[in-house]
Every structure is written in C-alpha cells, then in structure tokens.
Design an enzyme around this catalytic site. Structure first.
Site, PDB file in Angstrom:
ATOM      1  N   CYS A 263      -5.188  61.523  43.455  1.00 39.68           N
ATOM      2  CA  CYS A 263      -3.878  62.145  43.234  1.00 39.68           C
ATOM      3  C   CYS A 263      -3.881  63.665  43.332  1.00 39.68           C
ATOM      4  O   CYS A 263      -3.223  64.234  44.196  1.00 39.68           O
ATOM      5  CB  CYS A 263      -3.333  61.728  41.867  1.00 39.68           C
ATOM      6  SG  CYS A 263      -2.940  59.982  41.732  1.00 39.68           S
ATOM      7  N   LYS A 266      -4.707  65.441  46.819  1.00 37.35           N
ATOM      8  CA  LYS A 266      -3.715  65.045  47.828  1.00 37.35           C
ATOM      9  C   LYS A 266      -2.330  65.585  47.491  1.00 37.35           C
ATOM     10  O   LYS A 266      -1.614  66.113  48.353  1.00 37.35           O
ATOM     11  CB  LYS A 266      -3.686  63.517  47.921  1.00 37.35           C
ATOM     12  CG  LYS A 266      -2.570  62.937  48.765  1.00 37.35           C
ATOM     13  CD  LYS A 266      -2.671  61.436  48.864  1.00 37.35           C
ATOM     14  CE  LYS A 266      -2.330  60.734  47.566  1.00 37.35           C
ATOM     15  NZ  LYS A 266      -0.876  60.761  47.243  1.00 37.35           N
TER      16      LYS A 266
END
Length: 435
Positions: A263, A266
């Site tokens: 998470c 990105k």
C-alpha cells in the site's frame, strides 16, 4: 444481501470472507481457475491470521462461495465489489487501472436489475466516474449506481480491522445506493462504527490521503532517529514524548528501515502523480517517497559499518524478510534493497523468515535460505534483524553468541535493549539510540 466480489487477492479475499461473516451471501470471483480450485479445496493462498478459520467456517455454512463464473455471480448480486489489483505502472508510478476497467466491462454485460457497483480497489480520484461511464456505455439499460468504498486493512490484522473498523467510508450521494451500503454494513452498527457518506471523489482521495499521512509519520520518525544518533538522544523517548500529545498520537512512530508493503509505496506514488496532473503537486509526499527509498538502500551501510567497514568473505545472518510481521507479503520490503547490497559488498547471506520464504526465493538471488533462526546464525560474522517477528524478540542470546563467529548484531527494529546486549558481550547497533 447478495454480494459478488470480483478479485480474490488480499483485499477481495479478506473483504468477501468478512462480508460472509456478517451473514451475507457472498461469491468471490476470479479468472484464475487454479486459485479458485484451491480455495474450494480449503487452501488459502495468502497468510493472514484468522483468515483460514473464517473461510472454513463460512464455506461450510454456505455463506461463502468461490467461482470463475462472473456472469452468474453478478446477475444474482445486489452489490458487486471490484477488488482487483491496481499496481504501480512502470515508468511513471501511476496506478495501473487496466484490471479495474476490464472487470467493469465484464460486470456491465452481466448486470440484471438494480445493482450497486463498488470500487473496493485503491484507485485515484476520478476512477469511479470512469467506471460509471464504462458501465453506461457498455450497457445503456443497466440500472446501476457506482460507489467508492476504500479498504483500510493492515496486513497481519486485517480481520480485526474489517470487523472492528475506526470508520467505513462510502462514496455516494445517491439515497438508493446509500441504503444498500447501509444494509451491507448494518452489523457494524452494534459497535457504533461511523458510516461516513461522501462524494465519489472525496472517498477516493480519503484512502490515498490516509496512507500518505501514515507514510509521512513513519518517515518523520525515521528522520528524527537519524538526528538522535547525531546528538545523543533516544528516539523512543522522543517518540513517546510527542506521541502522548493527542493531536499527534503514538501510532506509526516506531523507527525502522523504511516502509514497504502493498500500500504505502504504491499509494504515495499514485497520489503524487495525481496531484501533479491536477496542478497541485504534493511536495511533502514527493519528499517522503524519496527519503524512504534512500533509507532502505542506506541500511546496508549500517551493516558494513558494524562489520568494520568491509563484508568481503563474511557471512551475514538475516532474520526477517517480509515488510512486516504476520504476513507473507514481500512487496517493497526493505529486505529487497538490503540483501542485494550485502551480497554486492562481498558477503554471503543466510536468511530466515517464518512465513515469507516461498515468496523470498522468487525475488532474492544468491541467498542461502535456512529452516530456523538458529540455523541461520551458524558461523555468522553478524546478525541483522529486518522484520520484528515475535519469535525474534526472545532469542536465547547465549545460544546466539555461541553459534556466531563474531557477536555482532544490527537491530533495524530496536527489539533489544542496548544495555542488555552490552552485558551479553554483543557489539550492538540499533536505530536512533545512543551507543
């Protein structure tokens, strides 16, 4: 409620399973026939505490099913959740929405009756409107509303986060869609979980903004740790001192080798690219990305320094490969930056991780993978702790010392006390604490 979840990756599998635990009839759909066959045979493709037991329970009860037949699942559903991957696009860091839009087109062809289509995948602002456009273009007669419902799941604690969330964000201002989403999440009303309705755009941005803020907290305390080392302060005292301020809070203020996972890296990249496109570049987020990447690379230098400035001909034992404990996820883990640097510096590297070995073997070359913590330590010139798994917190230090050629430990998670390590005769290096 009848729910279809498209995508059985981390988010889709956890979400679909937890919806079935609420008592909804759930079908999780994937194009990967092998994965669906494994799930139907009771084999879970990811490690997440509590997930296997919950899948077993709800599969037996009939609330949870797995299928490759998207058309039948969507046709029978009151709500369809899109939970496919949105990886960083090569070259520019933007979120790759190929899978989201492909799923949308398949869903459009299968819609019957009023249906709420929900983006559960993490997507940039504007994606929901594009999903809405594709649905209407592909199936003009469809009676459909598009909703954003981002997930806020921590790997290793995803079941708890889903069943007892701080809040549920729902991006729709359409009353009919709000009623469907309220019915889906009604079981959480017993714990008075806030159900926050916003616009599509606000919901999409909330997910990215939340992750970027947490990534910034991690990066901030890592920068403070660097300063602590220079001035003789203890980063844990500083973190506690500021964390007790309720405006700041204590979470995500533990220093380490940099953030990783599926998470934060990105999503910070995607948010920055979105901000640039919108003409409002988020300079703080850009700096966080840069500092974090450099920090992961710099960790190898700490190991080299602890070994006297050279790793030539030395064996380095590494404990922990995943980006955090209680997961087998290797994505963007600091180990992927650190270990190749150690090998390039002339070291032989032996490594062990309780759950990440299978994935690590695919990603790390020239590494000896061992079957236990202690097997990793035999004749090692130094021990490096990268991931703070519980089993590494209570190592038999006398045994550790007896197995190693040299009693050198580089603790990148600060799980040991420097005074205790000195008393045991170790040359000990940690993050943000006085020597």
């Amino acid at each position: 409620m009848r729910i279809a979840v498209v995508g059985t990756g981390y988010v889709g599998l956890v979400s679909g399973t937890c919806f079935s635990e609420f008592g909804h009839d759930v079908i999780c759909v994937d194009t990967d026939e092998g994965k669906i066959a494994s799930l139907n045979a009771g084999q879970v493709p990811i490690f997440e505490p509590g997930l296997q037991a919950m899948i077993d329970k709800n599969s037996r009860s009939g609330y949870l099913k797995f299928s490759t037949d998207l058309q039948s699942a969507v046709a029978a559903a009151d709500a369809v959740f899109i939970a496919v991957g949105t990886p960083s696009r090569r070259g520019d860091g933007k979120a790759d929405l190929t899978y989201v839009y492909a799923a949308t087109r398949e869903i459009a062809a299968a819609l019957t009756g009023y249906t709420v289509v929900v983006t559960k995948s993490t997507v940039p602002v504007g994606t929901g409107r594009e999903v809405e456009r594709i649905l209407k273009e592909s199936n003009p007669k469809a009676d459909v509303d598009v909703v954003s419902n981002p997930e806020f799941l921590r790997e290793g604690a995803a079941i708890e986060d889903f069943m007892r969330p701080d809040r549920v964000i729902v991006g729709t201002l359409v009353k009919r869609a709000q009623d469907v989403m309220s019915a889906i999440y009604r079981p959480l009303s017993l714990s008075q979980t806030p159900l926050v309705f916003t616009s599509l755009e606000s919901s999409e941005l909330t997910k990215y903004a939340g992750n970027a803020f947490l990534a910034t907290k991690i990066t901030f305390i890592n920068e403070i740790a660097e300063l602590c080392e220079k001035v003789g302060a203890d980063v844990h005292d500083v973190a506690r001192g500021i964390g007790l301020d309720r405006r700041i809070g204590s979470k995500f203020l533990h220093p380490g080798p940099g953030f990783g996972g599926s998470c934060f890296p990105k999503d910070t990249r995607a948010l920055f690219e979105t901000s640039v496109e919108a003409g409002a570049p988020l300079r703080i987020v850009d700096t966080v990305i840069d500092i974090n990447e450099r920090r992961k690379r710099d960790m190898a230098g700490r190991v080299i320094a602890a070994c006297g400035g050279s790793l030539t001909g030395k064996k380095i034992a590494v404990l922990g490969l995943t980006f955090k404990p209680n997961t087998d996820d290797m994505r963007e883990s600091p180990s992927l930056d650190i270990l190749p640097e150690l090998v390039s510096a002339g070291a032989s590297v032996a490594a062990y991780d309780p759950e990440g070995m299978q994935e690590a073997r695919k990603l790390l070359a020239d590494i000896e993978f061992c079957e236990s913590s202690y097997a990793t330590l035999e004749n090692a010139d130094a021990l490096v702790i990268i991931t703070e798994w519980n089993e590494f917190r209570a190592l038999d230090l006398d045994r550790v010392k007896s197995l190693m050629k040299e009693p050198v430990m580089v603790d990148l998670r600060n799980i040991y006390d420097p005074r205790d390590m000195a008393d045991k005769g170790f040359t000990y290096s940690s993050i943000g604490r006085p020597v």
